[in-house]
Design an enzyme around this catalytic site. Structure first.
Site, short mmCIF file in Angstrom:
data_model
loop_
_atom_site.label_atom_id
_atom_site.label_comp_id
_atom_site.label_asym_id
_atom_site.label_seq_id
_atom_site.Cartn_x
_atom_site.Cartn_y
_atom_site.Cartn_z
N HIS A 86 0.83 -1.20 0.00
CA HIS A 86 0.00 0.00 0.00
C HIS A 86 0.87 1.26 0.00
O HIS A 86 1.70 1.46 0.89
CB HIS A 86 -0.88 -0.03 1.25
CG HIS A 86 -1.94 1.02 1.30
ND1 HIS A 86 -2.22 1.73 2.44
CD2 HIS A 86 -2.80 1.48 0.36
CE1 HIS A 86 -3.22 2.57 2.21
NE2 HIS A 86 -3.59 2.43 0.95
N ASP B 120 -1.24 6.47 -5.36
CA ASP B 120 -2.31 7.42 -5.68
C ASP B 120 -1.78 8.46 -6.65
O ASP B 120 -0.72 9.05 -6.41
CB ASP B 120 -2.77 8.13 -4.40
CG ASP B 120 -3.25 7.15 -3.35
OD1 ASP B 120 -4.32 6.57 -3.54
OD2 ASP B 120 -2.54 6.97 -2.35
N GLU C 246 -4.07 4.05 -8.30
CA GLU C 246 -5.39 4.58 -7.97
C GLU C 246 -5.49 6.00 -8.51
O GLU C 246 -4.69 6.87 -8.16
CB GLU C 246 -5.65 4.59 -6.47
CG GLU C 246 -7.05 5.14 -6.18
CD GLU C 246 -7.40 5.27 -4.71
OE1 GLU C 246 -8.35 6.03 -4.41
OE2 GLU C 246 -6.74 4.63 -3.87
N HIS D 77 -1.85 11.24 -1.95
CA HIS D 77 -3.18 10.75 -1.60
C HIS D 77 -4.17 11.87 -1.35
O HIS D 77 -5.25 11.90 -1.93
CB HIS D 77 -3.09 9.86 -0.36
CG HIS D 77 -4.41 9.34 0.11
ND1 HIS D 77 -5.24 10.06 0.96
CD2 HIS D 77 -5.07 8.18 -0.17
CE1 HIS D 77 -6.33 9.37 1.19
NE2 HIS D 77 -6.27 8.24 0.53
#
Length: 249
Positions: free
Chosen positions: A17, A46, A119, A59
């Site tokens: 992550h 992100d 993402e 993020h």
């Protein structure tokens, strides 16, 4: 639908992550390097747009939590963002670590044989522009590579724009709740995966996703009991902060 066949899935089960979870400053190359030292070969990050259209990793919509800057990151030009300290908030060891561009991360991943889950994290109001820009850049950066990055987003508009811009890149719909019509929504967007809060998966929901020819992935799994449950359910991917706890093999 992506040309990546739903019968094949080239990605490993374990995904680090934001690079290395909480062990290094998130969404930095330092985090990716640390995750790789722990044996991880797939990473989640992100991606958003700077004010002048550069795709970079961060993020939050605002800069305060993870950089030395202030205000909305997506409103600042890359020349300003590139000067920020994106590591000092985490620890003195990482002070001075810069924000990376998606191009920086792509070059590192390709050079090290690693896979990426990008993402799409738009600044609010820029869903279409961000989805389009991330997909176009990713298609260019990974052109000719055997395994493309997996594009995911909580924002259906961003995924739709990504599909239009680069239809051959695989996509996944991120969900923090199973809203009405969630599986039909994923199929309509041409997704190959559904990426849920890990608590949402059950034998029934996994069977629904697999029955539709899609893959079932989970975020963010930091406890052994949760990982064991997801493995028993035969889910396909686990995103974790605990690169120090879960061996990725």
């Amino acid at each position: 639908m992506s040309t990546l066949a739903s019968t094949t899935w080239p990605y490993p089960r374990w995904i680090a992550h934001r690079g290395a979870g909480r062990l290094a400053p998130e969404n930095t190359l330092a985090a990716f390097r640390l995750g790789a030292q722990h044996g991880y070969r797939m990473f989640e990050c992100d991606a958003k747009l700077s004010g002048d259209g550069v795709v970079f990793l961060m993020h939050d919509a605002t800069l305060e939590r993870t950089t030395s800057g202030h205000g909305i990151g997506g409103e600042r030009p890359w020349s300003d963002l590139a000067q920020l300290d994106a590591g000092g908030w985490h620890s003195r060891q990482y002070a001075g670590e810069p924000l990376p561009t998606l191009a920086n991360v792509a070059h590192w991943c390709i050079a090290n044989g690693c896979h990426l889950n990008i993402e799409i994290k738009p600044t609010p109001g820029t869903e279409l522009e961000t989805g389009r820009a991330v997909a176009q850049l990713a298609a260019r950066l990974w052109q000719g590579r055997d395994v493309p990055p997996l594009l995911t987003s909580f924002k259906p508009q961003a995924l739709a724009a990504a599909r239009e811009a680069a239809p051959d890149l695989p996509r996944g719909l991120l969900l923090d709740q199973l809203r009405a019509g969630w599986l039909d929504e994923a199929r309509t967007l041409g997704c190959l995966a559904v990426v849920c809060n890990h608590a949402l998966w059950s034998a029934a929901t996994v069977a629904e996703v697999h029955g539709a020819g899609l893959r079932a992935l989970s975020y963010t799994v930091n406890d052994e009991w949760a990982a064991e449950r997801l493995i028993a359910l035969r889910t396909d991917g686990i995103i974790t902060d605990r690169v120090d706890l879960f061996p990725p093999a």
